[in-house]
Scaffold this motif. Structure first.
Motif, PDB file in Angstrom:
ATOM      1  N   PRO A   5      38.373  45.488  48.414  1.00  0.00           N
ATOM      2  CA  PRO A   5      37.713  44.461  49.223  1.00  0.00           C
ATOM      3  C   PRO A   5      37.162  43.352  48.330  1.00  0.00           C
ATOM      4  O   PRO A   5      36.726  43.609  47.210  1.00  0.00           O
ATOM      5  CB  PRO A   5      36.579  45.230  49.924  1.00  0.00           C
ATOM      6  N   LEU A   6      37.221  42.134  48.842  1.00  0.00           N
ATOM      7  CA  LEU A   6      36.732  40.999  48.058  1.00  0.00           C
ATOM      8  C   LEU A   6      35.226  41.124  47.859  1.00  0.00           C
ATOM      9  O   LEU A   6      34.486  41.383  48.804  1.00  0.00           O
ATOM     10  CB  LEU A   6      37.058  39.688  48.781  1.00  0.00           C
ATOM     11  N   HIS A   7      34.804  40.934  46.632  1.00  0.00           N
ATOM     12  CA  HIS A   7      33.378  41.033  46.329  1.00  0.00           C
ATOM     13  C   HIS A   7      32.690  39.732  46.729  1.00  0.00           C
ATOM     14  O   HIS A   7      33.148  38.647  46.390  1.00  0.00           O
ATOM     15  CB  HIS A   7      33.194  41.294  44.835  1.00  0.00           C
ATOM     16  N   LEU A   8      31.615  39.859  47.467  1.00  0.00           N
ATOM     17  CA  LEU A   8      30.856  38.675  47.868  1.00  0.00           C
ATOM     18  C   LEU A   8      29.901  38.298  46.745  1.00  0.00           C
ATOM     19  O   LEU A   8      29.061  39.094  46.335  1.00  0.00           O
ATOM     20  CB  LEU A   8      30.069  38.958  49.152  1.00  0.00           C
ATOM     21  N   GLN A   9      30.056  37.077  46.257  1.00  0.00           N
ATOM     22  CA  GLN A   9      29.210  36.633  45.156  1.00  0.00           C
ATOM     23  C   GLN A   9      27.932  35.965  45.664  1.00  0.00           C
ATOM     24  O   GLN A   9      26.862  36.143  45.099  1.00  0.00           O
ATOM     25  CB  GLN A   9      30.011  35.658  44.282  1.00  0.00           C
ATOM     26  N   TYR A  10      28.072  35.199  46.742  1.00  0.00           N
ATOM     27  CA  TYR A  10      26.934  34.412  47.229  1.00  0.00           C
ATOM     28  C   TYR A  10      26.397  34.874  48.583  1.00  0.00           C
ATOM     29  O   TYR A  10      25.215  34.750  48.857  1.00  0.00           O
ATOM     30  CB  TYR A  10      27.323  32.934  47.337  1.00  0.00           C
ATOM     31  N   LEU A  11      27.283  35.361  49.450  1.00  0.00           N
ATOM     32  CA  LEU A  11      26.850  35.737  50.798  1.00  0.00           C
ATOM     33  C   LEU A  11      26.451  37.209  50.850  1.00  0.00           C
ATOM     34  O   LEU A  11      27.111  38.055  50.251  1.00  0.00           O
ATOM     35  CB  LEU A  11      27.983  35.499  51.810  1.00  0.00           C
ATOM     36  N   LEU A  12      25.385  37.492  51.580  1.00  0.00           N
ATOM     37  CA  LEU A  12      24.995  38.885  51.801  1.00  0.00           C
ATOM     38  C   LEU A  12      25.856  39.485  52.912  1.00  0.00           C
ATOM     39  O   LEU A  12      26.073  38.850  53.943  1.00  0.00           O
ATOM     40  CB  LEU A  12      23.521  38.964  52.215  1.00  0.00           C
TER      41      LEU A  12
END
Length: 226
Positions: A5-12
Motif C-alpha cells: 500500500p502507498l505510504h501516506l507522507q502528509y495525509l493522516l
C-alpha cells in the motif's frame, strides 16, 4: 506478490473511512495533514462510478479556496486548525451519498485518501397504481423523485434485504440494473429451491424494458411498512 500500500507522507489515514449521516444533516468528511508542504494544494472530489470520473468539489492552497459544481453552495472546508482540510457538507441531499477523495498535490507528487458518505434511510418498492412493470428506467427514476426519494443503489437494496425486505416484483435501481430481494423462497418468485438473496436480472434496456422501481429515502420518521 501484491503491491505494498502507498505510504501516506502528509495525509493522516482516516480512523473511520465511512461517515454516517441523514438527509438534511451536516456531515464532515475528515482530511487532516500531518505536515504542511511548502507549496501544496488539496483537492476534494466525488467519485462518479456511472461515468468513470470524478467531479471536483473544492480546491485549496491553504490560504484560498475555490468551490466547483452543484455541491458548491453547500460545502466548505472545516479549517478548525492549520492542518485541517476536512470537507463539511451542509443540508445533506440523497444524491450526496457515495465515495469522496481528498487529494494532496505537492509539486509532482500526490497522495489521497478515500471516504464514503453513507445515508441512513429506507428502501421501498414502488409501482404505479395501474399495475406492475410499467416503468422504463427513466420513468422509474422520475417516479422515485416524485416520491421525495431516488432510485436505490445496490448497496442500499442489499442492506434492506438483510433487514427484511422480501419482494417478488423486480425493480430498477440507480445503476440501470434490475433486481428483486427474496427472503422466503416461494413458487411465484423463482421457485422454492433457490436460496434467499437479492436476485438479479442484470443490466436491462433502459428505454424498452419495463419493471417496478426500488426507491431510497432518508430522514423518515419511523420506518416504512409494505
Amino acid at each position: 506478490g501484491a503491491a505494498a500500500p502507498l505510504h501516506l507522507q502528509y495525509l493522516l489515514e482516516p480512523l473511520h473511512p465511512t461517515v454516517h449521516t441523514q438527509r438534511g444533516a451536516t456531515a464532515t468528511l475528515p482530511c487532516v495533514l500531518r505536515a504542511l508542504p511548502r507549496n501544496y494544494r488539496v483537492k476534494w472530489s466525488k467519485v462518479e462510478p456511472a461515468n468513470y470520473g470524478e467531479s471536483i468539489i473544492i480546491i485549496t492552497n491553504g490560504l484560498f479556496h475555490k468551490n466547483y459544481g452543484p455541491l458548491s453552495p453547500r460545502v466548505r472546508l472545516r479549517h478548525s486548525h492549520r492542518y485541517d482540510a476536512s470537507l463539511t457538507i451542509s443540508n445533506v441531499a440523497l444524491e450526496d451519498e457515495g465515495r469522496y477523495r481528498c487529494q494532496l498535490v505537492n509539486g509532482l507528487e500526490d497522495e489521497s485518501i478515500s471516504l464514503t458518505l453513507h445515508l441512513e434511510g429506507v428502501v421501498f418498492p414502488y409501482q404505479p397504481s395501474n399495475g406492475r412493470y410499467k416503468f422504463n428506467y427513466h420513468e422509474a427514476k422520475r417516479a422515485c423523485e416524485q416520491q421525495d426519494s431516488r432510485l436505490a443503489t445496490y448497496q442500499q437494496l442489499y442492506k434492506a434485504w438483510t433487514e427484511g425486505l422480501d419482494w417478488c416484483n423486480a425493480g430498477w435501481i440507480l445503476d440501470g440494473t434490475v433486481h428483486y430481494p427474496i427472503i422466503n423462497s416461494r413458487e411465484p418468485c423463482g421457485g422454492r429451491l433457490l436460496l434467499p438473496g437479492v436476485r438479479t436480472y442484470g443490466a436491462r434496456d433502459k428505454q424498452k424494458d419495463r419493471f417496478d422501481a426500488f426507491c431510497f429515502t432518508s430522514a423518515l420518521q419511523g420506518s416504512a411498512a409494505f
